[in-house]
Design a protein around this motif. Structure first.
Motif, short mmCIF file in Angstrom:
data_model
loop_
_atom_site.label_atom_id
_atom_site.label_comp_id
_atom_site.label_asym_id
_atom_site.label_seq_id
_atom_site.Cartn_x
_atom_site.Cartn_y
_atom_site.Cartn_z
N GLN A 180 9.82 36.56 22.46
CA GLN A 180 10.64 35.90 21.45
C GLN A 180 11.71 35.05 22.14
O GLN A 180 12.42 35.51 23.03
CB GLN A 180 11.31 36.93 20.54
CG GLN A 180 12.11 36.31 19.40
CD GLN A 180 12.56 37.35 18.39
OE1 GLN A 180 11.97 38.42 18.27
NE2 GLN A 180 13.63 37.05 17.67
N SER A 181 11.83 33.79 21.74
CA SER A 181 12.81 32.88 22.32
C SER A 181 14.16 33.08 21.64
O SER A 181 14.27 33.04 20.41
CB SER A 181 12.35 31.44 22.15
OG SER A 181 13.30 30.54 22.68
N VAL A 182 15.20 33.32 22.45
CA VAL A 182 16.54 33.56 21.93
C VAL A 182 17.55 32.78 22.77
O VAL A 182 17.27 32.41 23.91
CB VAL A 182 16.91 35.06 21.96
CG1 VAL A 182 16.02 35.86 21.02
CG2 VAL A 182 16.83 35.62 23.38
N LEU A 183 18.73 32.55 22.20
CA LEU A 183 19.80 31.92 22.96
C LEU A 183 20.14 32.78 24.17
O LEU A 183 20.13 34.01 24.09
CB LEU A 183 21.03 31.75 22.06
CG LEU A 183 22.16 30.87 22.61
CD1 LEU A 183 21.74 29.40 22.62
CD2 LEU A 183 23.43 31.04 21.76
N ALA A 184 20.46 32.13 25.29
CA ALA A 184 20.70 32.86 26.54
C ALA A 184 21.98 33.70 26.50
O ALA A 184 22.17 34.57 27.34
CB ALA A 184 20.78 31.88 27.71
N VAL A 185 22.84 33.44 25.53
CA VAL A 185 24.04 34.26 25.34
C VAL A 185 23.87 35.11 24.08
O VAL A 185 23.64 34.58 22.99
CB VAL A 185 25.31 33.40 25.21
CG1 VAL A 185 26.49 34.24 24.72
CG2 VAL A 185 25.67 32.78 26.55
N GLY A 186 23.98 36.42 24.27
CA GLY A 186 24.00 37.34 23.15
C GLY A 186 25.39 37.91 22.98
O GLY A 186 26.37 37.37 23.52
N LYS A 226 17.68 28.66 26.38
CA LYS A 226 16.96 29.77 25.77
C LYS A 226 16.44 30.74 26.84
O LYS A 226 16.25 30.38 28.01
CB LYS A 226 15.78 29.26 24.95
CG LYS A 226 16.18 28.38 23.76
CD LYS A 226 16.73 29.22 22.62
CE LYS A 226 16.92 28.38 21.37
NZ LYS A 226 17.36 29.18 20.22
N ARG A 227 16.21 31.96 26.41
CA ARG A 227 15.53 32.96 27.23
C ARG A 227 14.46 33.62 26.38
O ARG A 227 14.50 33.54 25.14
CB ARG A 227 16.52 34.03 27.72
CG ARG A 227 17.59 33.49 28.65
CD ARG A 227 17.04 33.08 30.00
NE ARG A 227 18.10 32.67 30.92
CZ ARG A 227 18.48 31.41 31.12
NH1 ARG A 227 17.89 30.43 30.44
NH2 ARG A 227 19.42 31.12 31.96
N THR A 228 13.52 34.28 27.03
CA THR A 228 12.45 34.96 26.31
C THR A 228 12.56 36.45 26.50
O THR A 228 12.60 36.95 27.63
CB THR A 228 11.07 34.48 26.81
OG1 THR A 228 10.96 33.07 26.60
CG2 THR A 228 9.95 35.19 26.04
N LEU A 229 12.66 37.17 25.38
CA LEU A 229 12.66 38.62 25.37
C LEU A 229 11.48 39.08 24.54
O LEU A 229 11.40 38.77 23.34
CB LEU A 229 13.95 39.18 24.78
CG LEU A 229 15.21 39.13 25.64
CD1 LEU A 229 16.41 39.64 24.84
CD2 LEU A 229 15.04 39.96 26.92
N ASN A 230 10.55 39.79 25.17
CA ASN A 230 9.37 40.27 24.46
C ASN A 230 8.69 39.16 23.66
O ASN A 230 8.40 39.31 22.47
CB ASN A 230 9.75 41.44 23.53
CG ASN A 230 8.53 42.17 22.99
OD1 ASN A 230 7.55 42.34 23.72
ND2 ASN A 230 8.56 42.56 21.73
N VAL A 245 18.00 35.33 33.45
CA VAL A 245 19.12 36.17 33.04
C VAL A 245 19.61 35.78 31.65
O VAL A 245 19.86 34.61 31.36
CB VAL A 245 20.29 36.06 34.05
CG1 VAL A 245 21.53 36.77 33.51
CG2 VAL A 245 19.88 36.65 35.40
N LEU A 246 19.75 36.79 30.80
CA LEU A 246 20.40 36.66 29.50
C LEU A 246 21.70 37.45 29.56
O LEU A 246 21.71 38.57 30.07
CB LEU A 246 19.50 37.19 28.39
CG LEU A 246 20.03 37.12 26.96
CD1 LEU A 246 18.89 36.83 25.99
CD2 LEU A 246 20.73 38.42 26.54
N ILE A 258 26.53 34.90 15.20
CA ILE A 258 25.22 34.78 14.54
C ILE A 258 25.07 33.39 13.92
O ILE A 258 24.05 32.72 14.08
CB ILE A 258 25.05 35.87 13.47
CG1 ILE A 258 25.01 37.26 14.12
CG2 ILE A 258 23.76 35.64 12.68
CD1 ILE A 258 25.08 38.41 13.13
N LYS A 259 26.11 32.94 13.22
CA LYS A 259 26.06 31.63 12.56
C LYS A 259 25.92 30.50 13.57
O LYS A 259 25.35 29.45 13.27
CB LYS A 259 27.31 31.43 11.71
CG LYS A 259 27.38 32.34 10.49
CD LYS A 259 28.71 32.20 9.77
CE LYS A 259 28.81 33.16 8.59
NZ LYS A 259 30.14 33.10 7.93
N ALA A 260 26.43 30.72 14.79
CA ALA A 260 26.35 29.70 15.84
C ALA A 260 25.06 29.77 16.64
O ALA A 260 24.88 28.99 17.57
CB ALA A 260 27.56 29.81 16.76
N GLY A 261 24.20 30.71 16.30
CA GLY A 261 22.89 30.77 16.93
C GLY A 261 22.64 31.90 17.89
O GLY A 261 21.57 31.98 18.49
#
Length: 281
Positions: free
Chosen positions: A8-14, A2-6, A234-235, A38-41
């Protein structure tokens, strides 16, 4: 991973969307790929008004329709000539309309232009106050640009800097990457597997990378993506129009390197030893 953007915790791969939305014959495959991600997270979708002059934003808008908006993290970018007090709100409204949403999670200045940076920051802060964006950031800013930004009133509200970063473009490791880590400003890496430049073909045929990928049971492109993600701040936002490749990108978050493996890669593709101009494509 995970990474944090603002906050918010999100998957490190967008998911990047450069070059998507331009060919109607590819629309279904592109939408399928984004929806598979999206379905994979993968919550982060990165786009820009520049990409196909809005075509990519329109495509993203179609792809996200079946999903709950709060489960997504949408990023778009404003042209530098639209980053003024008068033009930024208009550009933002156009992007929101194409995306079919009433807010962006993150809005980036695509690169520096002639509009004074202080004016752009004020416009971004106004957009945040209006609720149309949750946070703002920049793209293609080097250390001097970031230092100038943080000297401005509200410049410390910058939530991210999106730059080119991959095994063939390691320049930011010398100064920008450690500077942002110290400032706790995440790096969003575009073209993280060099898919947007000539190096992609070079890496694909490199014997050292082939051997490493085979040993780790992954593709070379998964190896390259995992290498980019070894940096904790890094994301990455690789772009693909193929659903299988999208899922492989997400699986790359599980790849871990040993010190000896990283040393092998460094010997083949050395880290920078002096300041380099910020790479861009």
């Amino acid at each position: 991973m995970k990474r944090t953007l603002n906050k918010q915790s999100v998957l490190a791969v967008g998911m990047g969307t450069w070059h998507m939305g331009d060919d109607p014959a590819k629309e279904k495959a592109e939408i399928d790929a984004l929806q598979a991600g999206i379905k994979a997270g993968a919550a982060v979708i990165d786009t820009a008004e520049m990409y196909g002059e809005g075509n990519a934003e329109t495509l993203v808008g179609k792809a996200i329709q079946p999903f709950t908006r709060g489960d997504l993290y949408l990023i778009s970018k404003v042209y530098p000539w639209n980053a003024s007090a008068d033009e930024l709100p208009k550009a933002l409204d156009r992007s929101l309309a194409r995306l079919g949403t009433d807010y962006l999670d993150l809005y980036l200045l695509h690169w520096r232009g002639d509009v004074p940076l202080a004016e752009t920051v004020d416009a971004l802060e106004a957009a945040k106050a209006s609720g149309k964006i949750r946070a703002w950031g920049v793209s293609n800013f080097d250390v001097a640009d970031m230092e100038e930004l943080l000297r401005l009133e509200n410049g410390d509200q910058c939530a991210a800097n999106q730059v080119l970063y991959n095994l063939g473009a390691r320049g930011i490791e010398y100064d920008l990457l450690p500077w942002q880590a110290e400032a706790e400003i995440p790096v969003i890496a575009y073209s993280p597997i060099a898919q947007g430049d000539r190096l992609g073909h070079h890496f694909k045929n490199d014997e050292v990378l082939k051997e490493l990928a085979e040993a780790k049971g992954c593709t070379i492109f998964q190896l390259l993506l995992a290498w980019t993600l070894r940096q904790p701040h890094v994301l990455a936002i690789p772009q693909t129009s193929d659903s299988l490749h999208m899922l492989q990108n997400i699986e790359a978050t599980k790849i871990v390197f040993s010190k000896s493996e990283l040393a092998t890669i460094d010997a083949r593709f050395p880290e920078p030893t002096k300041k380099q101009p910020l790479a861009m494509i």
